[in-house]
Motif scaffolding. Sequence first.
Motif, PDB file in Angstrom:
ATOM      1  N   ILE A  85       0.844  -1.201   0.000  1.00 38.32           N
ATOM      2  CA  ILE A  85       0.000   0.000   0.000  1.00 38.32           C
ATOM      3  C   ILE A  85       0.879   1.250   0.000  1.00 38.32           C
ATOM      4  CG2 ILE A  85      -1.633   1.357   1.378  1.00 38.32           C
ATOM      5  CD1 ILE A  85      -2.873  -1.367   2.242  1.00 38.32           C
ATOM      6  N   GLY A  88       2.300   2.028  -3.288  1.00 38.38           N
ATOM      7  CA  GLY A  88       1.325   2.327  -4.320  1.00 38.38           C
ATOM      8  C   GLY A  88       0.904   1.131  -5.157  1.00 38.38           C
ATOM      9  N   SER A  91      -4.341  -0.557  -3.115  1.00 43.78           N
ATOM     10  CA  SER A  91      -5.073   0.534  -2.465  1.00 43.78           C
ATOM     11  C   SER A  91      -5.564   0.125  -1.077  1.00 43.78           C
ATOM     12  CB  SER A  91      -6.247   0.986  -3.331  1.00 43.78           C
ATOM     13  OG  SER A  91      -7.117  -0.108  -3.565  1.00 43.78           O
ATOM     14  N   GLU A  92      -5.769  -1.179  -0.874  1.00 41.18           N
ATOM     15  CA  GLU A  92      -6.152  -1.651   0.461  1.00 41.18           C
ATOM     16  C   GLU A  92      -5.630  -3.065   0.681  1.00 41.18           C
ATOM     17  OE1 GLU A  92     -10.595  -3.473   0.173  1.00 41.18           O
ATOM     18  OE2 GLU A  92     -10.469  -1.298   0.329  1.00 41.18           O
TER      19      GLU A  92
END
Length: 146
Positions: A85, A88, A91-92
């Motif tokens: 995360i 990048g 996202s979760e």
Amino acid sequence: MKQKVTSFLSYLKNEKKASENTILSYGRDLKEFISFLEKTEIPSFTMVNKTTILAYNYEMKKQKKADSTISRSMASLRAFFQYLIQTGELSESPTFGIELPKLEKKSPEYLLVEEVELLLKQPKEKSVKGLRDSAMIELLYATGIR
């Protein structure tokens, strides 16, 4: 996938200053997880979801791994997905909301009176180190420090 694990382990070593034992344990846990992903034909970490994590957890239980091992492995996965995360890649985290197994608290073991007496007689009190060792053992015994 192995390259991402390698960069994560490097991050643990260089940025987080994690101990060598932690790095080895996390590396071993992630290697086993990658093997599981390959068996289930999941080609990348971006395709891992909560169901995948639960299936892996079930697989470890099926292999009769100890709850402490499963708990550590899940902690490794949580840290790794948190890293993904931060970089990048995701996202979760698919580990979010998954509970770790409850670990059994063990009662401390204690020494018998005879064993304590034998232990207290061990240091050779004629030397400086012997006096130091004797004082440390007395302190540990008298205060109940584990």
